[in-house]
Each structure stands twice: as C-alpha cells, then as structure tokens.
Write an enzyme that holds these catalytic residues in place. Structure first.
Site, PDB file in Angstrom:
ATOM      1  N   ASP A  97      95.245 129.027 -60.767  1.00 15.23           N
ATOM      2  CA  ASP A  97      95.761 129.308 -59.426  1.00 15.23           C
ATOM      3  C   ASP A  97      96.670 130.528 -59.518  1.00 15.23           C
ATOM      4  O   ASP A  97      97.630 130.554 -60.294  1.00 15.23           O
ATOM      5  CB  ASP A  97      96.553 128.083 -58.923  1.00 15.23           C
ATOM      6  CG  ASP A  97      96.459 127.892 -57.428  1.00 15.23           C
ATOM      7  OD1 ASP A  97      96.611 128.900 -56.702  1.00 15.23           O
ATOM      8  OD2 ASP A  97      96.243 126.751 -56.974  1.00 15.23           O
ATOM      9  N   ASP A 198      96.068 132.000 -54.042  1.00 13.59           N
ATOM     10  CA  ASP A 198      96.877 131.358 -53.014  1.00 13.59           C
ATOM     11  C   ASP A 198      97.207 132.335 -51.873  1.00 13.59           C
ATOM     12  O   ASP A 198      97.638 133.468 -52.139  1.00 13.59           O
ATOM     13  CB  ASP A 198      98.180 130.880 -53.677  1.00 13.59           C
ATOM     14  CG  ASP A 198      99.008 129.986 -52.783  1.00 13.59           C
ATOM     15  OD1 ASP A 198      98.508 128.925 -52.378  1.00 13.59           O
ATOM     16  OD2 ASP A 198     100.165 130.353 -52.482  1.00 13.59           O
ATOM     17  N   GLU A 240      92.150 132.140 -50.862  1.00 11.85           N
ATOM     18  CA  GLU A 240      92.530 131.228 -49.781  1.00 11.85           C
ATOM     19  C   GLU A 240      92.871 132.083 -48.570  1.00 11.85           C
ATOM     20  O   GLU A 240      93.869 132.797 -48.561  1.00 11.85           O
ATOM     21  CB  GLU A 240      93.744 130.380 -50.195  1.00 11.85           C
ATOM     22  CG  GLU A 240      94.072 129.314 -49.153  1.00 11.85           C
ATOM     23  CD  GLU A 240      95.487 128.747 -49.271  1.00 11.85           C
ATOM     24  OE1 GLU A 240      95.712 127.637 -48.794  1.00 11.85           O
ATOM     25  OE2 GLU A 240      96.375 129.432 -49.813  1.00 11.85           O
ATOM     26  N   HIS A 314      94.541 120.106 -51.851  1.00  9.90           N
ATOM     27  CA  HIS A 314      95.885 119.520 -51.978  1.00  9.90           C
ATOM     28  C   HIS A 314      96.730 119.710 -50.721  1.00  9.90           C
ATOM     29  O   HIS A 314      97.864 119.252 -50.680  1.00  9.90           O
ATOM     30  CB  HIS A 314      96.585 120.147 -53.179  1.00  9.90           C
ATOM     31  CG  HIS A 314      96.787 121.628 -53.007  1.00  9.90           C
ATOM     32  ND1 HIS A 314      95.729 122.513 -52.972  1.00  9.90           N
ATOM     33  CD2 HIS A 314      97.900 122.355 -52.799  1.00  9.90           C
ATOM     34  CE1 HIS A 314      96.200 123.723 -52.767  1.00  9.90           C
ATOM     35  NE2 HIS A 314      97.510 123.674 -52.654  1.00  9.90           N
ATOM     36  N   ASP A 315      96.217 120.437 -49.748  1.00  8.66           N
ATOM     37  CA  ASP A 315      96.953 120.681 -48.499  1.00  8.66           C
ATOM     38  C   ASP A 315      96.423 119.883 -47.323  1.00  8.66           C
ATOM     39  O   ASP A 315      96.985 119.947 -46.236  1.00  8.66           O
ATOM     40  CB  ASP A 315      96.862 122.170 -48.120  1.00  8.66           C
ATOM     41  CG  ASP A 315      97.596 123.072 -49.097  1.00  8.66           C
ATOM     42  OD1 ASP A 315      98.633 122.643 -49.635  1.00  8.66           O
ATOM     43  OD2 ASP A 315      97.128 124.202 -49.302  1.00  8.66           O
TER      44      ASP A 315
HETATM   45  C1  GLO Z   1      98.406 126.576 -48.932  1.00 10.79           C
HETATM   46  C2  GLO Z   1      98.779 126.528 -50.370  1.00 10.79           C
HETATM   47  C3  GLO Z   1      99.998 125.657 -50.439  1.00 10.79           C
HETATM   48  C4  GLO Z   1     101.256 126.348 -50.830  1.00 10.79           C
HETATM   49  C5  GLO Z   1     101.472 127.657 -50.163  1.00 10.79           C
HETATM   50  C6  GLO Z   1     102.616 128.396 -50.763  1.00 10.79           C
HETATM   51  O1  GLO Z   1      98.557 127.284 -48.050  1.00 10.79           O
HETATM   52  O2  GLO Z   1      97.716 126.089 -51.101  1.00 10.79           O
HETATM   53  O3  GLO Z   1      99.860 124.489 -51.180  1.00 10.79           O
HETATM   54  O4  GLO Z   1     102.302 125.536 -50.418  1.00 10.79           O
HETATM   55  O5  GLO Z   1     100.378 128.455 -50.245  1.00 10.79           O
HETATM   56  O6  GLO Z   1     102.303 128.822 -52.038  1.00 10.79           O
END
Ligand code: GLO
Length: 539
Positions: A97, A198, A240, A314-315
């Site tokens: 990541d 990310d 992402e 995971h979000d």
């Molecule tokens: C989603 C990410 C998330 C993090 C964010 C800050 O937007 O996967 O889990 O909290 O990107 O790094």
C-alpha cells in the site's frame, strides 16, 4: 499486450485483523505467513497488504512515520523480507500500500517542517497564512471538520485532507516526488509485485482553488512516477480514485499513457447514499442503478483501460450485510450470488479478507464500541450538530469502517483463532457460524464457491476477455448478462431478491450449467424459476 494481472485475482489483507502470531492481540506479519497456504488453496495470485509501515496508528497505519520500517506490532523488516520470499515461493505477488498523499505528523519530514518557516523541509507540506484570523478557505477534511490546522509555532495553517495527524505532502515540490520515487524503488528492489495507491487522485490538488481530486498535474506526476519507478518492472499498480468516471479511468489505465495498470472506481459503492450528501446519509440501493453502473464500466474500455472489480475493502461495510442478506437462512446463498455476479465480469477481482467465508457487519449499540477515527469524528461532529445518538449509530452500523476491520474468524475457539491474547478490536458475535474451519469442512461453503469462480477465470479466456452484454436492464429483480468470445457465449442469471422470479430462456438455449448456488434447476419448459438469491452460470 497481455499482462499477468489481467487474469489474476487479488486478496486484500488488513494486517491488524488477519492473524496474530505472538498473543499481543494484534495481527502481524508472521501471522500472515502462517496463512499463505490457506490463501493459495483459495487460488489467489496476489496479495494487497494494507500498510505495515511504522505509524502512530491515528488512522491504523494510513498515517506513516517511516516508509522504510515496519510497525513494531507487526514485526520487523526481517519478517517482511520473509513474507516477500514466502509469497514469491508460492507464486503469490505482494502488492504494497503506497500512502503518499500525506504522511504522519510524526514523520521526521513534518517534525522538521514545523520547526520554522525557513526549515529545508517546510515545503514538503502545504502551509498557508490565516485569512482574517481564520482558516485559509473552506476546504473540509474527509474525517470531519476543516482541512486546515493552525500551527502555533509558525503562525500558519497546514493542510490535512484526512486527520490532523495526516498532513498532506506538497507534490509540487520536486524534492518530495524524488523522495517518493526513492522509497518506491527501495521496495521494488525487494521484489514486491506492485503498489495499491491510497487516494492517489488527490496528489494533484490545488488547495487555493479548493481543487482536491483530479488536479491539473495529477497525470503528469503519475507518468513521472511510472518512468522513475515501477515502469521498469513487471508489476501491477492500482489507484484508489474515488472520483473516477470511465473517461478519467482511461487517463490512468490506458496502456499507451504509461501510468497505472488499473484503478478502483467507486460509482457503485456510493449507491446507498443520498446524492449530494455524505456517505452517512443512507438510502436503499437502487438495483437498476447498480446494474447500469456495472454495465457502463463493463463496456467503456476497448483496450484503452482496465477494470478492477470489488465489493468490499477496509473502508466499506461487509457486502452480504449491505446488499445481500445476512440472515442465517440466506447469508450463504446471497454471498455466493454476489460473488458470482462480480467474478463473471471483466476486470481484476479483489477479495477482502473474510469475504470468502461470508463475514458480516457487526452492529454496535454505543460509541464506546468503536475504534475507527472516521466514525468517531463523525459521531462527535453530528452529535454537536444535534443529530440523535440513534441516528448516528444507524449510519455507523450501515457504513462504518469497523465493520470490515474486526478480526478474521479462523475457527470457533476463543477469539476465533485470531489471537491467544486480547483482540485489539472486539470480534463479530457470529464466530461459531462463520469461520474458516467450518467453511473448509463444508464442500458447499462460500469459500469453495469463490475457489470455483477463481478457477473458472484461470481456465477460461472468455471470463477474462469475453465481451459483456447486459440483458433485461429493466428488471427489478434479476441481473442477467452474457459474456462472449470467439463464437462461444456464457450466460449469468442472478436473482437479487428473496422472491421466486421467472426467467424465460427462449432467446438462449444454454446446454450446460457451469456453476450454481443451488443443487438443481427449477424449470417449467423454457421458463426458469429462480429461487431466492439463485445465481447460475450457463454455457
Ligand atoms: C480510503 C483509504 C483509507 C484511509 C485514507 C487516508 O480512502 O483507503 O483507509 O483512511 O485514505 O489514508
């Protein structure tokens, strides 16, 4: 040109919650190594590891204080090297990541930067003077409140699009970019299989114009990154990108442009929020919209882009609880149906840990049961704005990130075999019913359904390359589509509801069931009677 990731399936690990090996209640790298054979059995080709780097854990590792060191709770660099080697030995590629929109405020760069306005690291971050004694402008943080934090020492604000412990890097600064390239090369030289990036769509931000996503220099930076780092390696990269449309996705993933392999688009993920509002403002899913969006993404590329396919990460909440049915009666059926309609699409599928055994959401009754900073900040913010506790917890139970982050269920023993200590986050209560041991011993489990879907992709170019065509877009209950390649065609028919729904097979005359989540077919002449959540792949 064909690449290895075109017919691969990726499995995402959230290391904190996957497998603990030393009894401290936190998952770790040796724990992951001990489960690689399980993942191999599932059939995946690559692992995406959520961040394992040194971090004060304000956002569970997405706030990195040292990109070249491993978080002590997870192990050491020796463990990491061991993991890379153990993966490579099994033919599994390891995707790291890459979190470079921001660092932790405890990263040495930021510690230096905030010392004085003329510190050599000052420009690694984004600083602005106050405007009329207040924040520079109206930019807000994804984790509630303003995106600007005042620094007493130097009298300026710094930008943080996430928590105030996640200051945004200044990508306009060439030195920042070079530091990132160096760090990426450090990891590439270790033999990793690629990067998941990310919130990468934010790195071209122009804070003064309140532009965050898709800024003007975004693609220039990514081309530079490609050239300076992974472009020389046979790896995969996935960005992402919350705001991606098909047009934008082509900018990232058209092979001619030398940027990324693919992006995560989130159009389907936003479908249960009230348009124009926040993710917390829930509305029921519009099934036809879901199909429309899938079909749009299935047909928009013509060698000039590539899709990623996912229900969970995971979000997000667990998909069975979200758009399937998590009752004891329908959990497995709906889980298999959801898996089928996603995995028969064109693109690279991602499985989030626990999805393959049908893990479900974990509703909470009180704020004290929460861990995630996003949920906690929103709780306090909305509470101050006058929302009721019930309202707020309703949103969090629907959408909160802790749902996906509770420890993995390996068996029905205490703490589900996740740890011998006290788990860092409470487990979902349905451990006895839903766990890996149970899934492996039942030939009809969701696990084996996923395994079969993965095998189908491996053995049938039609799944990887076949043209997609949707039938029945107007149906409120059925998702029906066809894949075809070189004169062969496959038909996917899925019932998204609890009712029995008819489907007429007159136009097609399939001869064989390739995979189904029921043991037989219910048919009257050419009319197929689809039972609750039934999903069939025909050829
Ligand atoms: C989603 C990410 C998330 C993090 C964010 C800050 O937007 O996967 O889990 O909290 O990107 O790094």
């Amino acid at each position: 040109q064909k690449k290895w990731w075109h017919d691969s399936v990726v499995y995402q690990i959230y290391p904190r919650s996957f497998q603990d090996s030393n009894g401290d209640g936190v998952g770790d790298i040796q724990g992951i190594i001990s489960r690689l054979d399980y993942l191999k059995k599932l059939g995946i080709d690559a692992l995406w590891l959520s961040p394992v780097f040194e971090s004060p854990n304000d956002d569970n590792g997405y706030d990195i204080s040292d990109y070249r060191n491993i978080m002590a709770e997870f192990g050491s660099m020796a463990d990491m090297d061991d993991l890379i080697q153990s993966c490579n030995e099994r033919g599994i590629r390891l995707i790291m990541d890459l979190v470079v929109n921001h660092t932790s405020d405890e990263h040495p760069w930021f510690i230096e930067a905030k010392k004085s306005k003329d510190n050599p690291y000052r420009d690694y971050y984004i600083w602005r003077d106050p405007v009329e004694g207040d924040v520079p402008n109206g930019l807000g943080s994804t984790f509630s409140g303003p995106a600007w934090e005042f620094d007493e020492t130097t009298g300026q604000y710094y930008l943080h699009l996430f928590s105030k412990k996640q200051p945004d890097l200044n990508w306009e600064n060439k030195k920042v970019r070079e530091e990132v390239w160096d760090m990426m090369n450090f990891w590439l030289d270790k033999g990793i299989g690629g990067f998941r990036m990310d919130v990468i769509d934010l790195i071209g931000k122009q804070p003064d114009n309140e532009i965050t996503g898709n800024g003007p220099k975004l693609h220039e930076y990514l081309q530079e990154m490609n050239k300076e780092t992974f472009g020389k390696h046979d790896v995969m990269t996935v960005g992402e990108t919350w705001g991606a449309t098909p047009e934008i996705a082509k900018l990232y993933s058209d092979p001619k442009r030398d940027e990324l392999s693919m992006v995560f688009q989130f159009e389907h993920i936003g479908l249960d929020e009230v348009p124009g509002k926040e993710k917390w403002d829930w509305q029921a899913l519009d099934f036809k919209e879901l199909k429309r969006i899938f079909s749009k993404w299935q047909t928009c590329f013509n060698g000039d882009g590539w899709n990623s396919l996912f229900w969970n990460n995971h979000d997000t909440p667990r998909i069975i609880s979200r758009w399937g049915n998590d009752s004891e009666e329908y959990r497995e059926l709906s889980g298999k149906m959801l898996a089928t309609i996603l995995h028969m699409q064109k693109g690279t599928p991602y499985i989030y840990q626990g999805e393959e055994i049908g893990m479900v959401n974990t509703p909470v009754q009180d704020v004290s049961q929460l861990d995630d900073i996003e949920s906690l900040n929103m709780y306090h913010d909305r509470f101050a704005k006058g929302y009721s506790k019930e309202d707020i917890l309703f949103s969090i139970n629907k959408k909160g990130r802790d749902n996906a982050r509770r420890p993995m269920h390996w068996n029905s023993e205490e703490h589900a075999g996740f740890t011998e200590g006290e788990p860092w986050l409470t487990l979902n209560p349905r451990v006895e019913e839903i766990n890996v041991e149970q899934a492996l011993s039942n030939p009809n489990s969701i696990f084996y359904h996923y395994q079969k879907l993965i095998e189908l992709r491996k053995n049938n170019p039609i799944v990887v390359w076949g043209e997609y065509r949707e039938l029945l877009p107007e149906s409120d209950a059925l998702y029906v589509y066809e894949r075809s390649l070189d004169g062969e065609s496959w038909l996917v028919v899925a019932n998204f509801t609890e009712e029995i729904v008819d489907y007429d097979l007159v136009e097609q005359s399939p001869t064989e069931v390739i995979l189904s989540n029921y043991e037989d077919l219910l048919q009257e002449g050419a009319c197929l009677k689809l039972r609750p959540y039934e999903a069939i792949i025909f050829k």
